[in-house]
Design a protein around this motif. Structure first.
Motif, PDB file in Angstrom:
ATOM      1  N   LEU A 113     -16.487 -14.120   3.879  1.00 41.02           N
ATOM      2  CA  LEU A 113     -16.439 -14.995   4.894  1.00 41.02           C
ATOM      3  C   LEU A 113     -15.292 -14.685   5.795  1.00 41.02           C
ATOM      4  CD1 LEU A 113     -17.111 -18.535   3.374  1.00 41.02           C
ATOM      5  CD2 LEU A 113     -18.505 -17.113   4.669  1.00 41.02           C
ATOM      6  N   VAL A 114     -15.213 -13.362   6.241  1.00 45.54           N
ATOM      7  CA  VAL A 114     -14.165 -12.560   6.889  1.00 45.54           C
ATOM      8  C   VAL A 114     -14.947 -12.437   8.495  1.00 45.54           C
ATOM      9  CG1 VAL A 114     -12.849 -12.108   5.220  1.00 45.54           C
ATOM     10  CG2 VAL A 114     -14.485 -10.512   6.095  1.00 45.54           C
ATOM     11  N   GLU A 115     -13.901 -12.296   9.322  1.00 48.76           N
ATOM     12  CA  GLU A 115     -14.264 -11.693  10.930  1.00 48.76           C
ATOM     13  C   GLU A 115     -14.805 -10.345  10.619  1.00 48.76           C
ATOM     14  OE1 GLU A 115     -14.854 -13.737  12.982  1.00 48.76           O
ATOM     15  OE2 GLU A 115     -13.725 -15.524  12.068  1.00 48.76           O
ATOM     16  N   ARG A 116     -13.683  -9.420   9.829  1.00 47.72           N
ATOM     17  CA  ARG A 116     -14.026  -8.013   9.803  1.00 47.72           C
ATOM     18  C   ARG A 116     -13.866  -7.560   8.444  1.00 47.72           C
ATOM     19  NH1 ARG A 116     -10.442  -9.300  13.771  1.00 47.72           N
ATOM     20  NH2 ARG A 116      -8.528  -9.414  12.087  1.00 47.72           N
ATOM     21  N   PRO A 117     -14.951  -7.225   7.549  1.00 53.86           N
ATOM     22  CA  PRO A 117     -14.915  -6.718   6.442  1.00 53.86           C
ATOM     23  C   PRO A 117     -14.073  -5.445   6.512  1.00 53.86           C
ATOM     24  CG  PRO A 117     -17.201  -6.973   7.073  1.00 53.86           C
ATOM     25  CD  PRO A 117     -16.379  -7.556   8.355  1.00 53.86           C
ATOM     26  N   LEU A 118     -13.197  -5.159   5.188  1.00 52.99           N
ATOM     27  CA  LEU A 118     -12.220  -4.269   5.368  1.00 52.99           C
ATOM     28  C   LEU A 118     -12.306  -3.489   3.915  1.00 52.99           C
ATOM     29  CD1 LEU A 118      -9.271  -5.704   7.181  1.00 52.99           C
ATOM     30  CD2 LEU A 118     -10.904  -4.242   8.270  1.00 52.99           C
ATOM     31  N   VAL A 119     -11.928  -2.025   4.160  1.00 48.50           N
ATOM     32  CA  VAL A 119     -11.769  -1.429   2.858  1.00 48.50           C
ATOM     33  C   VAL A 119     -10.335  -0.787   3.059  1.00 48.50           C
ATOM     34  CG1 VAL A 119     -12.346   0.462   1.509  1.00 48.50           C
ATOM     35  CG2 VAL A 119     -14.169  -0.759   2.557  1.00 48.50           C
ATOM     36  N   PHE A 120      -9.798  -0.851   2.072  1.00 48.80           N
ATOM     37  CA  PHE A 120      -8.275  -0.406   1.903  1.00 48.80           C
ATOM     38  C   PHE A 120      -7.930   0.403   0.742  1.00 48.80           C
ATOM     39  CE2 PHE A 120      -7.717  -4.759   3.782  1.00 48.80           C
ATOM     40  CZ  PHE A 120      -7.001  -4.617   4.899  1.00 48.80           C
ATOM     41  N   THR A 121      -7.443   2.096   1.200  1.00 54.05           N
ATOM     42  CA  THR A 121      -6.881   2.443   0.290  1.00 54.05           C
ATOM     43  C   THR A 121      -5.618   2.317  -0.432  1.00 54.05           C
ATOM     44  OG1 THR A 121      -5.963   4.153   1.951  1.00 54.05           O
ATOM     45  CG2 THR A 121      -8.317   4.340   1.453  1.00 54.05           C
ATOM     46  N   VAL A 122      -5.148   2.717  -1.346  1.00 52.78           N
ATOM     47  CA  VAL A 122      -3.833   2.740  -1.721  1.00 52.78           C
ATOM     48  C   VAL A 122      -2.777   3.020  -0.999  1.00 52.78           C
ATOM     49  CG1 VAL A 122      -2.222   2.957  -3.595  1.00 52.78           C
ATOM     50  CG2 VAL A 122      -4.640   2.786  -4.187  1.00 52.78           C
ATOM     51  N   ALA A 123      -3.193   4.219  -0.058  1.00 48.40           N
ATOM     52  CA  ALA A 123      -2.337   4.635   0.984  1.00 48.40           C
ATOM     53  C   ALA A 123      -2.177   3.844   2.075  1.00 48.40           C
ATOM     54  CB  ALA A 123      -2.829   6.038   1.392  1.00 48.40           C
ATOM     55  N   ASP A 124      -3.235   3.064   2.550  1.00 50.04           N
ATOM     56  CA  ASP A 124      -3.347   2.182   3.515  1.00 50.04           C
ATOM     57  C   ASP A 124      -2.396   0.937   3.228  1.00 50.04           C
ATOM     58  OD1 ASP A 124      -5.084   3.329   4.969  1.00 50.04           O
ATOM     59  OD2 ASP A 124      -6.728   2.226   4.010  1.00 50.04           O
ATOM     60  N   LEU A 125      -2.421   0.611   2.051  1.00 49.59           N
ATOM     61  CA  LEU A 125      -1.474  -0.721   1.376  1.00 49.59           C
ATOM     62  C   LEU A 125      -0.014  -0.381   1.503  1.00 49.59           C
ATOM     63  CD1 LEU A 125      -3.902  -1.936  -1.421  1.00 49.59           C
ATOM     64  CD2 LEU A 125      -3.821  -3.009   0.815  1.00 49.59           C
ATOM     65  N   ARG A 126       0.190   0.734   1.184  1.00 51.56           N
ATOM     66  CA  ARG A 126       1.700   1.176   1.137  1.00 51.56           C
ATOM     67  C   ARG A 126       2.447   1.383   2.377  1.00 51.56           C
ATOM     68  NH1 ARG A 126       4.155   3.287  -3.603  1.00 51.56           N
ATOM     69  NH2 ARG A 126       2.929   2.948  -5.490  1.00 51.56           N
ATOM     70  N   ARG A 127       1.585   1.428   3.527  1.00 48.27           N
ATOM     71  CA  ARG A 127       2.121   1.444   4.799  1.00 48.27           C
ATOM     72  C   ARG A 127       2.335  -0.163   5.265  1.00 48.27           C
ATOM     73  NH1 ARG A 127      -2.037   4.385   8.648  1.00 48.27           N
ATOM     74  NH2 ARG A 127      -0.823   3.405  10.202  1.00 48.27           N
ATOM     75  N   MET A 128       1.659  -1.120   4.724  1.00 43.92           N
ATOM     76  CA  MET A 128       1.759  -2.292   5.126  1.00 43.92           C
ATOM     77  C   MET A 128       2.970  -3.244   4.813  1.00 43.92           C
ATOM     78  SD  MET A 128      -2.244  -3.401   4.865  1.00 43.92           S
ATOM     79  CE  MET A 128      -1.841  -5.172   5.895  1.00 43.92           C
ATOM     80  N   PRO A 129       3.273  -4.430   5.438  1.00 42.16           N
ATOM     81  CA  PRO A 129       4.301  -5.089   5.136  1.00 42.16           C
ATOM     82  C   PRO A 129       4.401  -5.452   3.477  1.00 42.16           C
ATOM     83  CG  PRO A 129       3.310  -5.987   6.950  1.00 42.16           C
ATOM     84  CD  PRO A 129       2.339  -5.141   6.342  1.00 42.16           C
ATOM     85  N   SER A 130       5.697  -5.288   3.103  1.00 40.49           N
ATOM     86  CA  SER A 130       5.712  -5.345   1.558  1.00 40.49           C
ATOM     87  C   SER A 130       6.697  -6.511   1.076  1.00 40.49           C
ATOM     88  CB  SER A 130       6.211  -4.047   0.909  1.00 40.49           C
ATOM     89  OG  SER A 130       7.520  -3.677   1.275  1.00 40.49           O
ATOM     90  N   VAL A 131       6.579  -6.924  -0.310  1.00 42.67           N
ATOM     91  CA  VAL A 131       7.310  -7.984  -0.690  1.00 42.67           C
ATOM     92  C   VAL A 131       7.836  -7.454  -2.257  1.00 42.67           C
ATOM     93  CG1 VAL A 131       5.613  -9.727  -1.321  1.00 42.67           C
ATOM     94  CG2 VAL A 131       8.017 -10.337  -0.905  1.00 42.67           C
ATOM     95  N   SER A 132       8.855  -7.507  -2.649  1.00 41.21           N
ATOM     96  CA  SER A 132       9.170  -7.532  -4.051  1.00 41.21           C
ATOM     97  C   SER A 132       9.860  -8.655  -4.795  1.00 41.21           C
ATOM     98  CB  SER A 132      10.282  -6.286  -4.510  1.00 41.21           C
ATOM     99  OG  SER A 132       9.464  -5.166  -3.891  1.00 41.21           O
ATOM    100  N   ARG A 133       8.941  -9.375  -5.872  1.00 37.81           N
ATOM    101  CA  ARG A 133       9.496 -10.510  -6.426  1.00 37.81           C
ATOM    102  C   ARG A 133       9.614 -10.372  -8.011  1.00 37.81           C
ATOM    103  NH1 ARG A 133       6.253 -13.621  -2.973  1.00 37.81           N
ATOM    104  NH2 ARG A 133       6.989 -13.656  -0.813  1.00 37.81           N
ATOM    105  N   ILE A 134      10.583 -11.117  -8.360  1.00 34.30           N
ATOM    106  CA  ILE A 134      10.574 -11.073 -10.000  1.00 34.30           C
ATOM    107  C   ILE A 134       9.756 -12.475 -10.402  1.00 34.30           C
ATOM    108  CG2 ILE A 134      12.223 -11.249 -12.162  1.00 34.30           C
ATOM    109  CD1 ILE A 134      14.282  -9.700 -10.450  1.00 34.30           C
TER     110      ILE A 134
END
Lengths: 409, 409
Positions: A113-134
């Motif tokens: 149930l999304v407007e745009r079905p997507l496929v992300f590679t690991v490289a795609d994800l590493r370009r995106m906004p990131s967060v680090s939490r413990i």
């Protein structure tokens, strides 16, 4: 009375007469000791990716498993220091092995149930906004033997389905917004690329809150047992839903009712019915030092140290008792005390040499406080499901005997 | 104008038309993709002490060294995520090898101007009051080539004498109070058990403040290159004073004027004289992604991510510029921002495909702000000591070329 004076912090902290004399002799001999004359060796060759000392042997413990590909390893909490679990010692629970995936071919599909079905590679994800939490991760079944009244002999076997790491990745909400969440979407079904394609369903509100699609753990890539190259980190919720080897997210108007949410990882109640979708891990603590299997070499000062955590927020208080629960005193909490993460607590204790019970109880910022086993059993009963009990968070006691050995109660 | 629009956060974040079509095709094909059909293998055997994936090859880099036993390895900051450096990738600088010490025989002598000279075994220290804190360690000479105007090609070679771990151990103040500090004691001389018996002197005020005699790193024992079984952690101060393989603490009314504080690790000034005992590392930052040696595969969204730290307190602000320093915008700082620890910063950036400079500058809670190289050279000059420059904290720039390659400026 033993318990009361044993709770006061003595000084000097640990000097026995013997060590004081030894030290005295040392200085008379001119400020050196045998150890001061240690060999002057250049040591082993250089190491681009370092290893621990051969003197260190702390290891994960695998419970015997009848099924090939199904295994659980426990973190050696009795050896733990601080709040970070080394990735090499992070507990694991897998139901169909640890797939060897390649980050260059692995993909994450977002559909349903999304407007745009997507496929992300690991490289795609590493370009995106990131967060680090413990955040800690705890298996829903951790310390279930305590619930059953068959406590294990040490902290690793009783509470070791529990670890805490710094996780880095993309907020799941950012991925879902990329795909465009349709109004009817109420659940996100996450599926792993392990052989059994383990799947769990998350309510959309949690998915859009603090869930992370993680590629990093403790400053480097996830370890294979932790879902390399991608896993879900669902802060505060039972370990099974932190889907490893994540390769598919399907938005739906209903949960998948997968095996691991419809049959396993449910909470059996006294009336024989099971509670579904009990996600959050409750406030809990365990003393890791002294703990079962360890031995106090002498009377006198021994710091009590342990871990506290809550899947509902921050640990606000940990109390320690050395008199079978008659009196409780506040332990010192490590700073910062992070939400849904380990908090290390410490308490100064002097052992008189007498038979002693050591217990800890934690409270969190929702007002919850860790219950006794008795109080918990009164509500939950003793009727276990096919996979045993889940979500046990009772107070744990360790017994120190006059010979210094520590064991379960 | 390029710089200005490149600083705005576009949406959708990184979808190219191609990937959108691909994903569309995927759903038409029934919600699966090639990657969804990954093999269902049980994978490698169980591992009591886990290893990283064979696909991960990030490693420390050793600069060529003419002297046997003298080496420096740098942390691959360009691959780092979060604020924790994996112990296996923590930088090292040793002047006489990495001694293989046994925790069962290693001892720590505390003597000199004390009431009670003492010898502590590692087991003694593990009974004592403990503290765990996340702190960075940076070599005084880190990024000295930037000072010289000969920038290195990547973040590892330019800034990699820098790492951050959770350290656990006994507060040095607690040890000194055990021994009883005499009124005349003004310095603590710490000596390692490495072949050169590397020694440094700490003012007593710092020794009684936040210094840790550490036996733990990132949840397990120190690694050999980090001083196993004992090292000094001196929060915020230059790496050389964090004495490794610690075996002796001598209280004195004056510094030892050891080779590493009288000759090396001093700061040469334009008049040819050297400043002694310049301990604290100043506020500093570096962009780790994108950084030298990396390549942007496409235009569009790329998160800028980096590390900021200050030896004087907390990082309070990091600003990023993509227009050669004409304009600066605030980056997002990771929470919690801990004193004398890494703070991860992130900034949303869209690359237009044009030649671009990326820079970051950090500020701390003392009011200090990272200077330009020009401002720093104007004060410090270009006259290096025998070991090169120390305490350089100038702003670092990376250049993104139209072909996507990233290099130093």
């Amino acid at each position: 009375m033993d318990a009361r004076d044993s709770m006061s912090n003595p000084a000097p902290i640990l000097l026995s007469r013997r060590r004081l004399l030894a030290a005295g002799a040392v200085t008379l001999a001119g400020g050196t000791s045998a150890a001061q004359d240690a060999a002057r060796e250049l040591g082993p060759p250089r190491s681009p990716y370092g290893q621990r000392s051969p003197h260190e042997t702390s290891a994960r413990w695998f419970a015997p498993s009848p099924m090939p590909g199904s295994a659980a390893s426990r973190t050696p909490l009795q050896d733990a220091v601080g709040i970070i679990t080394p990735s090499a010692l992070h507990f694991e629970r897998h139901h169909a092995g640890v797939p060897a995936l390649s980050p260059s071919t692995h993909e994450l599909l977002v559909h349903g149930l999304v407007e745009r079905p997507l496929v992300f590679t690991v490289a795609d994800l590493r370009r995106m906004p990131s967060v680090s939490r413990i955040h800690f991760i705890e298996c829903a079944g951790n310390s279930s033997r305590e619930h059953e009244g068959r406590p294990a002999e040490d902290a690793q076997r009783s509470h070791g389905l529990l670890s805490c790491s710094e996780w880095t990745g993309v907020p799941l909400g950012a991925l879902l917004r990329e795909a465009g969440v349709r109004r009817e979407a109420a659940w996100v079904v996450a599926e792993g690329a392990d052989a059994c394609r383990l799947a769990r369903s998350l309510p959309i509100d949690k998915a859009l809150d603090d869930v992370i699609v993680a590629y990093g753990q403790n400053g480097e890539a996830l370890r294979p047992e932790q879902g390399y190259p991608l896993r879900l980190v669902v802060p505060g919720w039972e370990g099974n839903i932190h889907i490893k080897w994540l390769h598919r997210l399907q938005l739906s108007d209903q949960p998948a009712m997968s095996k691991d949410e419809a049959a396993s990882y449910t909470d059996f109640m006294p009336d024989g019915r099971a509670q579904w979708f009990t996600f959050a891990m409750d406030v809990k603590s365990v003393i890791t030092r002294p703990s079962g299997g360890q031995r106090l070499a002498a009377t006198g000062f021994h710091e009590i140290s342990g871990l506290a955590w809550s899947g509902r927020g921050r640990v606000t208080r940990v109390e320690v008792s050395a008199d079978r629960g008659s009196t409780w005193q506040d332990a010192t909490l490590s700073e910062p005390s992070l939400p849904k993460a380990f908090t290390r607590f410490t308490f100064p204790w002097a052992w008189s040499g007498r038979d002693t019970w050591l217990q800890s109880r934690a409270s969190d910022d929702t007002g919850d406080r860790q219950p006794t086993r008795e109080a918990l059993v009164a509500v939950r009963g003793l009727l276990a499901g096919p996979d045993g009990f889940n979500h046990y968070n009772g107070i744990k006691a360790w017994r120190v005997r006059p010979d210094g050995t520590v064991s379960h109660v």
